[in-house]
Design a protein around this motif. Structure first.
Motif, PDB file in Angstrom:
ATOM      1  N   GLU A   1      12.989  44.012 -11.516  1.00 48.71           N
ATOM      2  CA  GLU A   1      12.789  45.382 -11.027  1.00 48.71           C
ATOM      3  C   GLU A   1      11.436  45.411 -10.351  1.00 48.71           C
ATOM      4  OE1 GLU A   1      13.572  44.285 -14.060  1.00 48.71           O
ATOM      5  OE2 GLU A   1      14.658  45.861 -15.344  1.00 48.71           O
ATOM      6  N   ALA A   2      10.639  44.608 -10.570  1.00 44.18           N
ATOM      7  CA  ALA A   2       9.306  44.365  -9.797  1.00 44.18           C
ATOM      8  C   ALA A   2       9.549  43.777  -8.429  1.00 44.18           C
ATOM      9  CB  ALA A   2       8.428  43.684 -10.563  1.00 44.18           C
ATOM     10  N   ALA A   3      10.467  42.546  -8.590  1.00 42.64           N
ATOM     11  CA  ALA A   3      10.822  42.323  -7.180  1.00 42.64           C
ATOM     12  C   ALA A   3      11.601  42.982  -6.393  1.00 42.64           C
ATOM     13  CB  ALA A   3      11.929  40.881  -7.678  1.00 42.64           C
ATOM     14  N   VAL A   4      12.452  44.061  -6.784  1.00 43.23           N
ATOM     15  CA  VAL A   4      13.205  44.771  -6.047  1.00 43.23           C
ATOM     16  C   VAL A   4      12.226  45.813  -5.321  1.00 43.23           C
ATOM     17  CG1 VAL A   4      14.686  46.758  -6.115  1.00 43.23           C
ATOM     18  CG2 VAL A   4      15.231  44.673  -7.414  1.00 43.23           C
ATOM     19  N   ALA A   5      11.184  46.308  -6.044  1.00 45.39           N
ATOM     20  CA  ALA A   5      10.123  47.130  -5.524  1.00 45.39           C
ATOM     21  C   ALA A   5       9.276  46.313  -4.258  1.00 45.39           C
ATOM     22  CB  ALA A   5       9.152  47.532  -6.540  1.00 45.39           C
ATOM     23  N   LEU A   6       9.022  45.079  -4.658  1.00 41.68           N
ATOM     24  CA  LEU A   6       8.214  44.362  -3.680  1.00 41.68           C
ATOM     25  C   LEU A   6       9.139  44.351  -2.501  1.00 41.68           C
ATOM     26  CD1 LEU A   6       6.479  42.110  -6.203  1.00 41.68           C
ATOM     27  CD2 LEU A   6       5.160  43.737  -4.708  1.00 41.68           C
ATOM     28  N   THR A   7      10.278  43.774  -2.442  1.00 43.27           N
ATOM     29  CA  THR A   7      11.273  43.538  -1.566  1.00 43.27           C
ATOM     30  C   THR A   7      11.498  44.817  -0.683  1.00 43.27           C
ATOM     31  OG1 THR A   7      12.387  41.854  -2.911  1.00 43.27           O
ATOM     32  CG2 THR A   7      13.654  42.441  -1.055  1.00 43.27           C
ATOM     33  N   VAL A   8      11.651  45.799  -1.273  1.00 38.09           N
ATOM     34  CA  VAL A   8      11.846  47.100  -0.695  1.00 38.09           C
ATOM     35  C   VAL A   8      10.488  47.254   0.425  1.00 38.09           C
ATOM     36  CG1 VAL A   8      12.107  49.636  -0.793  1.00 38.09           C
ATOM     37  CG2 VAL A   8      13.560  48.052  -1.999  1.00 38.09           C
ATOM     38  N   ARG A   9       9.239  47.264  -0.264  1.00 35.19           N
ATOM     39  CA  ARG A   9       8.137  47.556   0.276  1.00 35.19           C
ATOM     40  C   ARG A   9       7.948  46.461   1.504  1.00 35.19           C
ATOM     41  NH1 ARG A   9       2.434  46.679  -0.576  1.00 35.19           N
ATOM     42  NH2 ARG A   9       2.542  45.731  -2.583  1.00 35.19           N
ATOM     43  N   GLY A  10       8.420  45.095   1.032  1.00 31.53           N
ATOM     44  CA  GLY A  10       7.970  43.984   2.211  1.00 31.53           C
ATOM     45  C   GLY A  10       9.036  44.234   3.351  1.00 31.53           C
ATOM     46  N   ALA A  11      10.216  44.771   2.976  1.00 27.79           N
ATOM     47  CA  ALA A  11      11.254  44.846   4.291  1.00 27.79           C
ATOM     48  C   ALA A  11      10.677  46.111   5.091  1.00 27.79           C
ATOM     49  CB  ALA A  11      12.526  45.274   3.581  1.00 27.79           C
TER      50      ALA A  11
ATOM     51  N   GLN B   1       7.445  46.653   5.669  1.00 26.20           N
ATOM     52  CA  GLN B   1       6.161  46.258   5.992  1.00 26.20           C
ATOM     53  C   GLN B   1       5.178  47.417   5.529  1.00 26.20           C
ATOM     54  OE1 GLN B   1       5.931  44.421   9.822  1.00 26.20           O
ATOM     55  NE2 GLN B   1       8.014  43.326   9.542  1.00 26.20           N
ATOM     56  N   ALA B   2       5.261  47.893   4.695  1.00 23.93           N
ATOM     57  CA  ALA B   2       4.389  48.849   4.145  1.00 23.93           C
ATOM     58  C   ALA B   2       3.316  48.472   3.193  1.00 23.93           C
ATOM     59  CB  ALA B   2       5.250  50.063   3.597  1.00 23.93           C
ATOM     60  N   ASP B   3       2.093  49.010   3.374  1.00 24.43           N
ATOM     61  CA  ASP B   3       1.118  48.914   2.090  1.00 24.43           C
ATOM     62  C   ASP B   3       1.471  49.538   1.120  1.00 24.43           C
ATOM     63  OD1 ASP B   3       0.042  51.418   2.481  1.00 24.43           O
ATOM     64  OD2 ASP B   3      -1.551  50.572   3.663  1.00 24.43           O
ATOM     65  N   LEU B   4       0.808  49.581  -0.011  1.00 27.65           N
ATOM     66  CA  LEU B   4       1.164  50.108  -1.385  1.00 27.65           C
ATOM     67  C   LEU B   4       1.221  51.708  -1.047  1.00 27.65           C
ATOM     68  CD1 LEU B   4       1.606  49.745  -4.649  1.00 27.65           C
ATOM     69  CD2 LEU B   4      -0.501  49.972  -4.799  1.00 27.65           C
ATOM     70  N   GLN B   5      -0.067  52.196  -0.652  1.00 23.29           N
ATOM     71  CA  GLN B   5      -0.474  53.717  -0.479  1.00 23.29           C
ATOM     72  C   GLN B   5       1.011  54.376   0.584  1.00 23.29           C
ATOM     73  OE1 GLN B   5      -2.650  51.332  -0.084  1.00 23.29           O
ATOM     74  NE2 GLN B   5      -3.758  51.665  -2.228  1.00 23.29           N
ATOM     75  N   ASP B   6       1.181  53.531   1.611  1.00 24.92           N
ATOM     76  CA  ASP B   6       2.213  54.112   2.463  1.00 24.92           C
ATOM     77  C   ASP B   6       3.430  54.291   1.801  1.00 24.92           C
ATOM     78  OD1 ASP B   6       0.281  54.636   4.345  1.00 24.92           O
ATOM     79  OD2 ASP B   6       0.797  52.824   5.520  1.00 24.92           O
ATOM     80  N   GLN B   7       3.841  53.032   1.054  1.00 16.49           N
ATOM     81  CA  GLN B   7       5.103  53.068   0.299  1.00 16.49           C
ATOM     82  C   GLN B   7       5.328  54.046  -0.855  1.00 16.49           C
ATOM     83  OE1 GLN B   7       7.877  51.804   1.486  1.00 16.49           O
ATOM     84  NE2 GLN B   7       8.968  51.198  -0.627  1.00 16.49           N
ATOM     85  N   ALA B   8       4.325  54.081  -1.696  1.00 15.16           N
ATOM     86  CA  ALA B   8       4.211  55.309  -2.664  1.00 15.16           C
ATOM     87  C   ALA B   8       4.315  56.561  -1.900  1.00 15.16           C
ATOM     88  CB  ALA B   8       2.938  55.114  -3.262  1.00 15.16           C
ATOM     89  N   ARG B   9       3.798  57.008  -1.105  1.00 14.17           N
ATOM     90  CA  ARG B   9       4.006  58.392  -0.502  1.00 14.17           C
ATOM     91  C   ARG B   9       5.163  58.326   0.364  1.00 14.17           C
ATOM     92  NH1 ARG B   9       0.453  57.500   3.553  1.00 14.17           N
ATOM     93  NH2 ARG B   9      -1.394  57.404   2.382  1.00 14.17           N
ATOM     94  N   ALA B  10       5.877  57.459   0.890  1.00 10.66           N
ATOM     95  CA  ALA B  10       7.138  57.679   1.410  1.00 10.66           C
ATOM     96  C   ALA B  10       8.190  57.778   0.148  1.00 10.66           C
ATOM     97  CB  ALA B  10       7.668  56.403   1.956  1.00 10.66           C
ATOM     98  N   LEU B  11       7.965  57.301  -0.946  1.00  9.52           N
ATOM     99  CA  LEU B  11       8.756  57.291  -2.081  1.00  9.52           C
ATOM    100  C   LEU B  11       8.553  58.773  -3.047  1.00  9.52           C
ATOM    101  CD1 LEU B  11       9.184  53.796  -3.256  1.00  9.52           C
ATOM    102  CD2 LEU B  11      10.709  54.877  -1.661  1.00  9.52           C
TER     103      LEU B  11
ATOM    104  N   ALA C   1      -0.440  54.513  -8.101  1.00  7.67           N
ATOM    105  CA  ALA C   1      -0.465  53.745  -9.666  1.00  7.67           C
ATOM    106  C   ALA C   1       0.846  53.512 -10.110  1.00  7.67           C
ATOM    107  CB  ALA C   1      -1.390  54.736 -10.621  1.00  7.67           C
ATOM    108  N   HIS C   2       1.606  54.792  -9.847  1.00 12.67           N
ATOM    109  CA  HIS C   2       3.139  54.649 -10.548  1.00 12.67           C
ATOM    110  C   HIS C   2       3.804  53.125  -9.640  1.00 12.67           C
ATOM    111  CE1 HIS C   2       7.113  56.660 -11.339  1.00 12.67           C
ATOM    112  NE2 HIS C   2       6.998  55.434 -12.244  1.00 12.67           N
ATOM    113  N   LEU C   3       3.735  53.398  -8.475  1.00 10.08           N
ATOM    114  CA  LEU C   3       4.376  52.097  -7.723  1.00 10.08           C
ATOM    115  C   LEU C   3       3.722  50.926  -8.214  1.00 10.08           C
ATOM    116  CD1 LEU C   3       6.425  51.159  -5.791  1.00 10.08           C
ATOM    117  CD2 LEU C   3       4.939  51.757  -3.873  1.00 10.08           C
ATOM    118  N   ALA C   4       2.433  50.845  -8.142  1.00  8.90           N
ATOM    119  CA  ALA C   4       1.873  49.672  -8.619  1.00  8.90           C
ATOM    120  C   ALA C   4       2.288  49.062 -10.023  1.00  8.90           C
ATOM    121  CB  ALA C   4       0.414  49.840  -8.712  1.00  8.90           C
ATOM    122  N   GLY C   5       2.379  50.136 -11.099  1.00  9.51           N
ATOM    123  CA  GLY C   5       3.039  49.768 -12.174  1.00  9.51           C
ATOM    124  C   GLY C   5       4.486  49.179 -12.375  1.00  9.51           C
ATOM    125  N   ILE C   6       5.297  49.776 -11.306  1.00 12.13           N
ATOM    126  CA  ILE C   6       6.549  49.210 -11.207  1.00 12.13           C
ATOM    127  C   ILE C   6       6.639  47.805 -10.584  1.00 12.13           C
ATOM    128  CG2 ILE C   6       8.759  49.449  -9.843  1.00 12.13           C
ATOM    129  CD1 ILE C   6       8.145  52.447  -9.915  1.00 12.13           C
TER     130      ILE C   6
END
Length: 102
Positions: free
Chosen positions: A36-46, A48-58, A63-68
């Protein structure tokens, strides 16, 4: 952690394989839900978003995305926007990753 796409633009990216390998590394690191963590990281990496931008987009808190991404949530608990983003990520076969044979 940002996962960069393959540099060879003429070769299709197999993000499913990348995700599987990342999940193996995360499992060795002791994460409770490494796939599950790998899926979240792969989606964010694809994207090329930082944590905050990806969390906002979703529509999630950072903190929730970081936990995932830290492996704290199982697939049934992942937010629908993240699962939708995974399904929309070219080269990432979420159904294969979630299959019982996996």
């Amino acid at each position: 952690m940002i996962i960069r796409p393959a540099l060879d633009v003429h070769r299709p990216r197999d993000l499913t394989l990348l995700c599987e390998r990342l999940a193996q590394r995360l499992q060795r690191a002791g994460l409770t839900h490494p796939l599950e963590a790998a899926v979240a990281l792969t989606v964010r990496g694809a994207r090329q978003a930082d944590l905050q931008d990806q969390a906002r987009a979703l529509g999630l808190s950072s903190a929730h995305l970081a936990g995932i991404e830290a492996g704290h949530l199982a697939f049934p608990d992942l937010p629908p926007p993240l699962l939708a983003a995974a399904r929309d990520t070219a080269g990432l076969d979420l159904d294969r990753l979630m299959s019982p044979n996996h």
